[in-house]
Design a protein around this motif. Structure first.
Motif, PDB file in Angstrom:
ATOM      1  N   PRO A   1      48.155  29.119  44.775  1.00  0.00           N
ATOM      2  CA  PRO A   1      47.155  29.432  44.944  1.00  0.00           C
ATOM      3  C   PRO A   1      45.570  30.763  44.519  1.00  0.00           C
ATOM      4  O   PRO A   1      45.243  31.893  44.096  1.00  0.00           O
ATOM      5  CB  PRO A   1      46.063  28.378  45.208  1.00  0.00           C
ATOM      6  CG  PRO A   1      47.609  27.873  45.935  1.00  0.00           C
ATOM      7  CD  PRO A   1      48.572  28.518  45.641  1.00  0.00           C
ATOM      8  N   GLU A   2      46.719  31.974  46.231  1.00  0.00           N
ATOM      9  CA  GLU A   2      46.441  32.806  45.866  1.00  0.00           C
ATOM     10  C   GLU A   2      46.764  33.752  44.841  1.00  0.00           C
ATOM     11  O   GLU A   2      45.827  34.533  44.451  1.00  0.00           O
ATOM     12  CB  GLU A   2      46.675  33.303  47.371  1.00  0.00           C
ATOM     13  CG  GLU A   2      46.766  33.009  48.660  1.00  0.00           C
ATOM     14  CD  GLU A   2      47.130  31.929  48.682  1.00  0.00           C
ATOM     15  OE1 GLU A   2      48.309  31.380  48.165  1.00  0.00           O
ATOM     16  OE2 GLU A   2      46.865  30.521  49.587  1.00  0.00           O
ATOM     17  N   ALA A   3      47.727  34.085  44.213  1.00  0.00           N
ATOM     18  CA  ALA A   3      48.621  34.608  43.618  1.00  0.00           C
ATOM     19  C   ALA A   3      47.264  34.997  42.022  1.00  0.00           C
ATOM     20  O   ALA A   3      46.733  35.501  41.347  1.00  0.00           O
ATOM     21  CB  ALA A   3      49.730  34.246  42.900  1.00  0.00           C
ATOM     22  N   VAL A   4      46.688  33.759  41.906  1.00  0.00           N
ATOM     23  CA  VAL A   4      46.172  32.882  40.870  1.00  0.00           C
ATOM     24  C   VAL A   4      44.793  33.108  40.886  1.00  0.00           C
ATOM     25  O   VAL A   4      44.288  34.414  40.167  1.00  0.00           O
ATOM     26  CB  VAL A   4      46.137  31.425  40.786  1.00  0.00           C
ATOM     27  CG1 VAL A   4      45.385  30.836  39.027  1.00  0.00           C
ATOM     28  CG2 VAL A   4      47.443  30.704  40.181  1.00  0.00           C
ATOM     29  N   GLU A   5      43.957  33.021  41.777  1.00  0.00           N
ATOM     30  CA  GLU A   5      42.300  33.661  42.220  1.00  0.00           C
ATOM     31  C   GLU A   5      42.647  34.652  41.833  1.00  0.00           C
ATOM     32  O   GLU A   5      41.188  35.182  42.049  1.00  0.00           O
ATOM     33  CB  GLU A   5      42.517  32.428  43.388  1.00  0.00           C
ATOM     34  CG  GLU A   5      42.168  31.080  43.365  1.00  0.00           C
ATOM     35  CD  GLU A   5      42.063  30.618  44.289  1.00  0.00           C
ATOM     36  OE1 GLU A   5      41.550  31.082  45.191  1.00  0.00           O
ATOM     37  OE2 GLU A   5      42.547  29.082  44.361  1.00  0.00           O
ATOM     38  N   GLN A   6      43.423  35.494  42.758  1.00  0.00           N
ATOM     39  CA  GLN A   6      43.394  37.440  42.808  1.00  0.00           C
ATOM     40  C   GLN A   6      43.950  37.891  40.837  1.00  0.00           C
ATOM     41  O   GLN A   6      43.764  39.169  40.940  1.00  0.00           O
ATOM     42  CB  GLN A   6      44.175  37.775  43.660  1.00  0.00           C
ATOM     43  CG  GLN A   6      43.521  37.384  45.330  1.00  0.00           C
ATOM     44  CD  GLN A   6      45.491  38.004  45.737  1.00  0.00           C
ATOM     45  OE1 GLN A   6      45.554  38.391  46.001  1.00  0.00           O
ATOM     46  NE2 GLN A   6      45.188  37.414  47.143  1.00  0.00           N
ATOM     47  N   SER A   7      43.885  37.330  40.255  1.00  0.00           N
ATOM     48  CA  SER A   7      44.415  37.570  38.667  1.00  0.00           C
ATOM     49  C   SER A   7      43.454  38.261  37.802  1.00  0.00           C
ATOM     50  O   SER A   7      42.332  37.508  38.234  1.00  0.00           O
ATOM     51  CB  SER A   7      45.630  37.011  38.060  1.00  0.00           C
ATOM     52  OG  SER A   7      44.391  35.754  37.460  1.00  0.00           O
ATOM     53  N   ALA A   8      43.600  39.267  37.960  1.00  0.00           N
ATOM     54  CA  ALA A   8      42.213  39.855  36.743  1.00  0.00           C
ATOM     55  C   ALA A   8      42.103  38.836  35.340  1.00  0.00           C
ATOM     56  O   ALA A   8      40.279  38.478  35.697  1.00  0.00           O
ATOM     57  CB  ALA A   8      43.005  41.105  36.655  1.00  0.00           C
ATOM     58  N   TYR A   9      43.078  38.021  35.138  1.00  0.00           N
ATOM     59  CA  TYR A   9      42.498  37.618  33.919  1.00  0.00           C
ATOM     60  C   TYR A   9      41.590  36.165  34.542  1.00  0.00           C
ATOM     61  O   TYR A   9      40.849  36.113  33.799  1.00  0.00           O
ATOM     62  CB  TYR A   9      44.019  36.804  33.482  1.00  0.00           C
ATOM     63  CG  TYR A   9      43.737  35.663  32.212  1.00  0.00           C
ATOM     64  CD1 TYR A   9      43.585  36.365  31.242  1.00  0.00           C
ATOM     65  CD2 TYR A   9      43.756  34.155  32.149  1.00  0.00           C
ATOM     66  CE1 TYR A   9      43.501  35.299  30.553  1.00  0.00           C
ATOM     67  CE2 TYR A   9      43.532  33.681  31.657  1.00  0.00           C
ATOM     68  CZ  TYR A   9      43.486  33.884  30.390  1.00  0.00           C
ATOM     69  OH  TYR A   9      43.309  33.251  29.513  1.00  0.00           O
ATOM     70  N   TYR A  10      42.428  35.687  35.606  1.00  0.00           N
ATOM     71  CA  TYR A  10      41.618  34.745  36.101  1.00  0.00           C
ATOM     72  C   TYR A  10      40.060  34.654  36.241  1.00  0.00           C
ATOM     73  O   TYR A  10      38.851  33.831  36.024  1.00  0.00           O
ATOM     74  CB  TYR A  10      41.999  33.712  37.079  1.00  0.00           C
ATOM     75  CG  TYR A  10      41.315  33.083  37.596  1.00  0.00           C
ATOM     76  CD1 TYR A  10      41.430  31.259  37.028  1.00  0.00           C
ATOM     77  CD2 TYR A  10      40.587  32.605  39.132  1.00  0.00           C
ATOM     78  CE1 TYR A  10      40.456  30.323  38.228  1.00  0.00           C
ATOM     79  CE2 TYR A  10      40.064  31.876  40.343  1.00  0.00           C
ATOM     80  CZ  TYR A  10      40.183  30.504  39.314  1.00  0.00           C
ATOM     81  OH  TYR A  10      39.170  29.711  39.932  1.00  0.00           O
ATOM     82  N   SER A  11      39.484  35.823  36.915  1.00  0.00           N
ATOM     83  CA  SER A  11      38.796  36.537  37.289  1.00  0.00           C
ATOM     84  C   SER A  11      37.074  36.577  36.149  1.00  0.00           C
ATOM     85  O   SER A  11      36.708  36.035  36.557  1.00  0.00           O
ATOM     86  CB  SER A  11      38.326  37.568  38.100  1.00  0.00           C
ATOM     87  OG  SER A  11      39.057  37.682  39.254  1.00  0.00           O
ATOM     88  N   LYS A  12      38.033  37.337  35.318  1.00  0.00           N
ATOM     89  CA  LYS A  12      37.190  37.509  34.089  1.00  0.00           C
ATOM     90  C   LYS A  12      36.864  36.078  33.152  1.00  0.00           C
ATOM     91  O   LYS A  12      35.735  35.908  32.679  1.00  0.00           O
ATOM     92  CB  LYS A  12      38.526  37.981  33.290  1.00  0.00           C
ATOM     93  CG  LYS A  12      37.272  38.911  32.092  1.00  0.00           C
ATOM     94  CD  LYS A  12      37.867  39.747  30.894  1.00  0.00           C
ATOM     95  CE  LYS A  12      36.995  40.153  29.556  1.00  0.00           C
ATOM     96  NZ  LYS A  12      35.922  40.783  29.691  1.00  0.00           N
ATOM     97  N   ASN A  13      38.210  35.211  32.708  1.00  0.00           N
ATOM     98  CA  ASN A  13      37.525  34.162  31.805  1.00  0.00           C
ATOM     99  C   ASN A  13      37.218  32.849  33.174  1.00  0.00           C
ATOM    100  O   ASN A  13      37.022  32.171  32.281  1.00  0.00           O
ATOM    101  CB  ASN A  13      39.199  33.737  31.220  1.00  0.00           C
ATOM    102  CG  ASN A  13      39.118  35.067  30.874  1.00  0.00           C
ATOM    103  OD1 ASN A  13      38.555  35.398  29.786  1.00  0.00           O
ATOM    104  ND2 ASN A  13      39.877  35.572  30.466  1.00  0.00           N
ATOM    105  N   ALA A  14      37.441  32.895  33.709  1.00  0.00           N
ATOM    106  CA  ALA A  14      36.902  31.343  34.761  1.00  0.00           C
ATOM    107  C   ALA A  14      35.569  31.045  35.134  1.00  0.00           C
ATOM    108  O   ALA A  14      34.712  31.946  35.769  1.00  0.00           O
ATOM    109  CB  ALA A  14      37.805  30.662  35.585  1.00  0.00           C
TER     110      ALA A  14
END
Length: 490
Positions: A128-141
């Motif tokens: 969860p930490e790695a996903v939530e910190q990713s630039a892709y996730y931050s931009k698209n979710a």
């Protein structure tokens, strides 16, 4: 999405694509229906993944699919969508529209994966930490999606990719992947219908529909938003792929088509532009390469006549020498009189036939006749006679009684009605095999700074479709047949 450890190279990924052209309406793009389609497609790919998981032959593959649950939902028909909406490919309006479509697609896929995780649990390697910190996730979710992911996690480590869609797009008559339409029309040639060469235009489906609806007589009357791969500025092409890359968590298969006079300096500029725009990879195909084949944008037979003049021809009576660096191939044939060994040697650069050697593997038949035949075939080949003319003469030899009897009784003879016919079939088989090998070897991989996945395809030899025999067109990052829809990437 960023992970604590990389995805395994041996992992399996299920692919699916959505036809964007179907969401064009008189009022704009139908985002509601598109989101519903993304939701359904994401669930469907997960169900297929579960069905196929135990069918992988290796335990390592089964473990990878179970642990990472990679799927690859993509799109095609983008160019047709833009034309239906009257938007010019590569324009700021097109880039803004693609940004909105890509964002909606990524957010809906993430949301659906989170809802599946709620029901079945996240994929085993989920961090969860790695996903939530990713630039892709931050931009698209978006807000709701982020809340669902935070609470339930994700069912899939990978969700979106734009794969080659050669067969799909040809079957449905729309553009492939995120590419512009290759050409407004193709020039085809027929030799058999009227007893002479006849050239005619075959319009791309979206162009044909528009011309019929608006009573246009010629493609020159089309509006300026009918952009083709040959006329589009490469920077606009790169920017279109770049905006999609921000919403795709995997990779994009796509080809940048450039004109025949594209220079080395321009190739360097294209690669640097792609690198600066954040592309994971880019493929270039230069117009005029021999692989272009039967599909061409030429308006007349002038190009054919010009190319014929530049072909190397031999003066009458001139025989070329077969060098020691020939590439040899062999076929063992079963004839009416026993075994026949057929060896053929080809030019390593052009793949053209240079020499043949025939020898009997048994006492039956006349070995001296075979030696004489092989010498005459070799002489004809080195004298500039094309292999198809040689084969045509061999296949006119008729039927041998011994061959016919053995075919009827033992059913083990090679394809043909006599030794010369069987030899002709073997020669053409080896010739096509040689041409395919040259075509495969002619792809040059060029690494560029910080982008080892980029490649340029050049000096390619004409490649034939293995399914229908038609010529292949290189687009969507893959060889595709416009006649039957076959794609090397499928």
């Amino acid at each position: 999405m960023k992970q604590e450890e990389p995805l395994p190279a041996g992992g399996s990924c299920l692919l699916g694509s959505i036809n964007l052209a179907e969401f064009a309406t008189p009022h704009g793009f139908n985002f509601d229906d598109f989101r519903k389609t993304v939701h359904i497609a994401t669930i469907g790919l997960n169900e297929v993944l579960d069905e196929g998981l135990p069918l992988h032959p290796l335990q390592e593959q089964r473990d990878s699919v179970r642990d990472w649950r990679q799927i690859g939902l993509g799109i095609f028909g983008l160019a047709d969508l833009l034309i239906k909406m009257g938007v010019k490919y590569g324009s700021p309006e097109a880039i803004d529209l693609c940004d909105m479509i890509g964002h909606a697609m990524a957010d809906e896929a993430l949301k659906t994966s989170a809802l599946l995780a709620k029901e079945y649990g996240p994929y085993p390697k989920y961090n969860p930490e790695a996903v939530e910190q990713s630039a892709y996730y931050s931009k698209n979710a978006l807000g709701e999606t982020k809340q669902l992911v935070k609470e339930y996690g994700l069912r899939n480590s990978q969700l979106l990719t734009i794969a080659p869609t050669g067969t799909l797009s040809t079957m449905l008559g729309v553009s492939g992947g995120i590419e512009p339409i290759f050409a407004n029309y193709y020039t085809r040639k027929t030799e058999s219908l009227k007893g002479h060469d006849e050239y005619y235009k075959v319009y791309t489906p979206i162009v044909k529909d528009y011309m019929e609806k608006n009573n246009l007589k010629d493609d020159s009357e089309l509006p300026d938003y009918f952009v083709t791969a040959q006329t589009l500025d490469y920077k606009n092409r790169i920017y279109m792929q770049s905006i999609w890359q921000t919403h795709i968590d995997a990779s994009i298969s796509s080809t940048v088509n450039v004109p025949n006079n594209f220079t080395v300096e321009q190739v360097e500029g294209l690669y640097m532009t792609a690198w600066e725009a954040g592309l994971k990879g880019v493929t270039i195909f230069r117009d005029g390469c021999k692989r272009a084949g039967i599909l061409t944008t030429s308006d007349s037979k002038k190009d054919d006549e010009t190319s014929e003049k530049h072909k190397t021809t031999l003066s009458r009576g001139m025989i070329i020498k077969a060098d020691d660096n020939c590439v040899g191939k062999k076929r063992t044939l079963q004839t009416g009189c026993g075994t026949l060994h057929c060896e053929a040697f080809f030019d390593p650069d052009t793949g053209e036939l240079l020499e043949t050697y025939l020898s009997k593997g048994s006492s039956g038949g006349c070995n001296q006749f075979m030696i004489g035949l092989s010498r005459m075939i070799s002489l004809a080949a080195r004298g500039g006679i094309d292999i198809y003319s040689i084969i045509d003469q061999l296949k006119s030899s008729g039927t041998c009684p011994s061959y016919a009897v053995r075919t009827a009784t033992k059913h083990d003879t090679s394809k043909g009605s006599c030794c010369p016919v069987a030899i002709g079939n073997a020669l053409i088989d080896m010739y096509k095999e040689m041409q395919d090998e040259i075509s495969d070897d002619s792809e040059e991989i060029i690494d560029t700074p910080k982008q080892s996945k980029k490649k340029i395809v050049a000096n390619a030899t004409s490649s034939k479709c293995p399914q229908c025999g038609g010529n292949l067109v290189f687009e969507g990052g893959c060889n595709t047949c416009k006649d039957c829809g076959w794609s090397k990437c499928d």
